[in-house]
Design a protein around this motif. Sequence first.
Motif, PDB file in Angstrom:
ATOM      1  N   GLY A 353       0.820  -1.213   0.000  1.00 47.56           N
ATOM      2  CA  GLY A 353       0.000   0.000   0.000  1.00 47.56           C
ATOM      3  C   GLY A 353       0.850   1.258   0.000  1.00 47.56           C
ATOM      4  N   ASP A 354       1.938   1.231   0.765  1.00 45.25           N
ATOM      5  CA  ASP A 354       2.848   2.385   0.785  1.00 45.25           C
ATOM      6  C   ASP A 354       3.468   2.617  -0.585  1.00 45.25           C
ATOM      7  OD1 ASP A 354       2.294   2.723   3.437  1.00 45.25           O
ATOM      8  OD2 ASP A 354       4.150   1.825   4.168  1.00 45.25           O
ATOM      9  N   ALA A 355       3.826   1.529  -1.270  1.00 48.00           N
ATOM     10  CA  ALA A 355       4.403   1.656  -2.611  1.00 48.00           C
ATOM     11  C   ALA A 355       3.395   2.284  -3.571  1.00 48.00           C
ATOM     12  CB  ALA A 355       4.849   0.283  -3.118  1.00 48.00           C
ATOM     13  N   VAL A 356       2.123   1.936  -3.422  1.00 51.42           N
ATOM     14  CA  VAL A 356       1.070   2.531  -4.259  1.00 51.42           C
ATOM     15  C   VAL A 356       0.980   4.032  -4.007  1.00 51.42           C
ATOM     16  CG1 VAL A 356      -1.412   2.617  -4.668  1.00 51.42           C
ATOM     17  CG2 VAL A 356      -0.256   0.405  -4.452  1.00 51.42           C
ATOM     18  N   LEU A 357       1.008   4.426  -2.743  1.00 50.17           N
ATOM     19  CA  LEU A 357       0.910   5.853  -2.413  1.00 50.17           C
ATOM     20  C   LEU A 357       2.087   6.639  -2.986  1.00 50.17           C
ATOM     21  CD1 LEU A 357      -0.272   5.575   1.301  1.00 50.17           C
ATOM     22  CD2 LEU A 357      -1.662   6.120  -0.696  1.00 50.17           C
ATOM     23  N   LYS A 358       3.277   6.045  -2.925  1.00 52.04           N
ATOM     24  CA  LYS A 358       4.448   6.723  -3.496  1.00 52.04           C
ATOM     25  C   LYS A 358       4.298   6.884  -5.004  1.00 52.04           C
ATOM     26  CE  LYS A 358       7.722   4.950  -0.040  1.00 52.04           C
ATOM     27  NZ  LYS A 358       8.906   4.070   0.164  1.00 52.04           N
ATOM     28  N   ARG A 359       3.791   5.844  -5.651  1.00 59.90           N
ATOM     29  CA  ARG A 359       3.614   5.912  -7.106  1.00 59.90           C
ATOM     30  C   ARG A 359       2.553   6.944  -7.474  1.00 59.90           C
ATOM     31  NH1 ARG A 359       5.533   6.379 -11.720  1.00 59.90           N
ATOM     32  NH2 ARG A 359       4.675   5.126 -13.432  1.00 59.90           N
ATOM     33  N   VAL A 360       1.511   7.029  -6.695  1.00 53.41           N
ATOM     34  CA  VAL A 360       0.472   8.042  -6.931  1.00 53.41           C
ATOM     35  C   VAL A 360       1.087   9.439  -6.849  1.00 53.41           C
ATOM     36  CG1 VAL A 360      -1.619   9.088  -5.994  1.00 53.41           C
ATOM     37  CG2 VAL A 360      -1.448   6.605  -6.170  1.00 53.41           C
ATOM     38  N   ALA A 361       1.953   9.657  -5.849  1.00 51.13           N
ATOM     39  CA  ALA A 361       2.610  10.962  -5.699  1.00 51.13           C
ATOM     40  C   ALA A 361       3.445  11.290  -6.937  1.00 51.13           C
ATOM     41  CB  ALA A 361       3.484  10.962  -4.448  1.00 51.13           C
ATOM     42  N   GLU A 362       4.138  10.279  -7.473  1.00 48.97           N
ATOM     43  CA  GLU A 362       4.947  10.505  -8.675  1.00 48.97           C
ATOM     44  C   GLU A 362       4.067  10.894  -9.861  1.00 48.97           C
ATOM     45  OE1 GLU A 362       7.070   6.896  -9.214  1.00 48.97           O
ATOM     46  OE2 GLU A 362       8.299   7.117  -7.403  1.00 48.97           O
ATOM     47  N   ILE A 363       2.947  10.204 -10.029  1.00 50.06           N
ATOM     48  CA  ILE A 363       2.040  10.503 -11.144  1.00 50.06           C
ATOM     49  C   ILE A 363       1.461  11.915 -10.999  1.00 50.06           C
ATOM     50  CG2 ILE A 363      -0.125   9.847 -12.260  1.00 50.06           C
ATOM     51  CD1 ILE A 363       2.226   7.987 -12.839  1.00 50.06           C
ATOM     52  N   MET A 364       1.163  12.310  -9.774  1.00 46.86           N
ATOM     53  CA  MET A 364       0.616  13.652  -9.562  1.00 46.86           C
ATOM     54  C   MET A 364       1.574  14.722 -10.089  1.00 46.86           C
ATOM     55  SD  MET A 364      -1.012  13.148  -5.745  1.00 46.86           S
ATOM     56  CE  MET A 364      -1.429  14.869  -5.517  1.00 46.86           C
ATOM     57  N   HIS A 365       2.862  14.517  -9.879  1.00 45.83           N
ATOM     58  CA  HIS A 365       3.847  15.505 -10.346  1.00 45.83           C
ATOM     59  C   HIS A 365       3.880  15.592 -11.867  1.00 45.83           C
ATOM     60  CE1 HIS A 365       5.583  16.871  -6.628  1.00 45.83           C
ATOM     61  NE2 HIS A 365       5.781  15.638  -6.207  1.00 45.83           N
ATOM     62  N   THR A 366       3.572  14.485 -12.545  1.00 47.30           N
ATOM     63  CA  THR A 366       3.665  14.494 -14.011  1.00 47.30           C
ATOM     64  C   THR A 366       2.565  15.320 -14.662  1.00 47.30           C
ATOM     65  OG1 THR A 366       2.325  12.482 -14.276  1.00 47.30           O
ATOM     66  CG2 THR A 366       4.694  12.196 -13.943  1.00 47.30           C
ATOM     67  N   VAL A 367       1.449  15.518 -13.974  1.00 43.30           N
ATOM     68  CA  VAL A 367       0.336  16.265 -14.585  1.00 43.30           C
ATOM     69  C   VAL A 367       0.277  17.706 -14.089  1.00 43.30           C
ATOM     70  CG1 VAL A 367      -1.002  14.144 -14.809  1.00 43.30           C
ATOM     71  CG2 VAL A 367      -1.322  15.579 -12.806  1.00 43.30           C
ATOM     72  N   MET A 368       1.226  18.091 -13.260  1.00 39.47           N
ATOM     73  CA  MET A 368       1.208  19.438 -12.685  1.00 39.47           C
ATOM     74  C   MET A 368       2.229  20.335 -13.368  1.00 39.47           C
ATOM     75  SD  MET A 368       0.980  18.333  -8.685  1.00 39.47           S
ATOM     76  CE  MET A 368       1.756  19.864  -8.214  1.00 39.47           C
ATOM     77  N   ARG A 369       1.954  21.630 -13.300  1.00 36.97           N
ATOM     78  CA  ARG A 369       2.904  22.618 -13.793  1.00 36.97           C
ATOM     79  C   ARG A 369       3.739  23.144 -12.639  1.00 36.97           C
ATOM     80  NH1 ARG A 369      -1.689  26.640 -15.196  1.00 36.97           N
ATOM     81  NH2 ARG A 369      -1.973  26.004 -13.041  1.00 36.97           N
TER      82      ARG A 369
END
Length: 719
Positions: A353-369
Amino acid sequence: MSLIPKNLEDFRQQVLVRFASLLENQNRTRLFARNMANLVQEVNEEIARNLEAGIRQIPQVEQSSEIISFLRREIARSTRLGSTLALLLEERERQWQDNDAHLKQIMLDFRDTVEHLSGTLIEKDLLERQSHVLENIILSYEKVSQWKAFVRQILADFHAIFPFNFFFIAFKENNGLMLYVYYLGEYTEEVRERARMNLSAELIRQLGLPQDALMDLEEFVIPVENTCDASEDIRMLSVSVPEMEALKLAGLLGVAFGSSQKLGAQEASVIRSILAVMVMVVGSSKALSRTLEELEYYSSHDPLTGLYNRRYFNDMLEYEIGRSERHHHEFVVLMLDLDDFKDVNDTYGHPCGDAVLKRVAEIMHTVMRKGDLATRIGGDEFAIILTETGEAGGIVVAEKLRNQLREITFQASDSTHFHITTSIGIVVYPHDAMNSSDLMAVVDLGLYRAKAMGKDSVGRLESMEEEIHVSRSTRVNAEILRHSLKMDLIFPFFQPIIDCRSGEVFAYETLARLCEPGQPTVSAGMFIEAIEKYGLGRELDRVIIRKALTALKERMTQGKTAPKLFINLSAQEIQGRGILGFAELVCSELEIPPSKIVFEILERDAIGDMTNMRTFLTELRRKGFSFALDDFGSGYNSFHYLRELQFDFVKMDGEFVRNILHSRVDHSLVRNLSRLCQDLGIRIVAEFVESAEILHALQDFGVDFAQGYHLGAPTPLML
């Protein structure tokens, strides 16, 4: 600089002079005594010779006279005197030799004592200056956070004791060298470069770093009155900073100086004593400084994902409101909640579950300016502030993020592959709300709407004012209920349930009421949404059970009949939160048979968790309690639940009962449901009996029991 105090040196000189005087006097006395002894010996021998000569000159015939006898006695005395004097001189010579040996040994012992004292005693002025340096080493938050400047303050006083050229601090960090060099006075670039090279090479060697280790260098110049000449041969005096494994901190600090400077044992001792204290200062300051930096970082960041945390999000939301208001900008807040994330933790474990949360954080950065803000609010909830963005732009980002997260394939430790989805709420400033609390309320409601739409959706409110009002009312009611429970303002009211055949009271339904002095009594129905949303049912259920059973016990003590008590339970109790054990304990304490208690749960709640419901009913009956399904007929496929679950009572939904005189459909439903329950051996309680006509109709249907305002309103006492 002499490190032997002047009084000790003067004392040594005075003693040596006195020792020399003693030796000189002894030698003179010895010489004088020898000369005197020699003179006496010569005179004595001469007298003896003269006496012998005098005897020889006396005629032979007269040698027996008294004078001859006298002369021979004197010669014998002179001979004895010479022998005695020789023995005396021999003894004196031995004593003089012993005295010489004693004096020499005393002088040697005194020399050793002085040398020992010179290694342990310090000049008073030096001691005072050393104390002054140490007295100024007082840690504080400011000095810890600014430890480099703090070291500069200490070195100025240190230099007054020993005029060194350089002071250095070296830390081994990430297999590299962090070197701080303090120059005591102004030096040419050539001297400084030589110092850098010599110091770095030696420190890399001492710290066990590779020769090509990367080095970060910081340099400081400390003005001093007397700058020491720095020769090419630089000598170092250093001490180690103890290694701190938790912080991965190890290093050296010390002084460097030209080899032309004399460094005695006492100087080294004083310098090392100060360096030992500075090791504690620098090591502790560095460690505390690093800890403070980490604390400062984690005060605004989530330690798992590295995203900003809720606290920082709240601060930046207020800032962005002010900035957008000044510049007339819009901005968007997205609230993300991973769908069924608990299942990931339960199925694959929390590390996954922690690994999923970290990956979600990485994806969030890819769609942000650049300039947008990503945060982890807590658990599996995330929030994004999209600066200078309107509704359309916010929806584009939300959909892009939702789609990317849905497409990711995750892998568990057992090589199982799985996917996740997310629900996203969206709110726009200033279109939807003008302050932070309203913005968060709207985006929360948008997120709930996304969940209600089937999850994996982007939710946005259309009628914000009404929904915010409902949300706020629920929150206010929750706080009122919490306060009432804390202040013991919740009491049971009892509404009679009548036997339709005999007209006698069969049971009472227990209803919670808020009774605050001087205020109207409030029904718990006003708090249903707050109870469900904020999990207040557990405490409320226990309060009502204890008070209702206590009231029943008082009735039994008065010699009155003990009717059954119908007690409502919240839906969460089905999940095994110990309510049945609590009720069993209270019944035991009050000596009330469990058969007197009928627990009732709404049909929609009971059928929503069939697995736990079966377990709950089994445990309930094992303990001797009965069960009633409330609002029967209001749910979907009620016949199915009658087949799957066994109930002692069903309480007919009042919406059907109240219209049986005017609606053919309701009339037919109530009549046929009554027959069905009779065939299954389930007893029926009809609610909302508001008139005699309705009661007569129910009696004709064969309904077992009825309750309603026509039969009796809820009251604080069992009448």
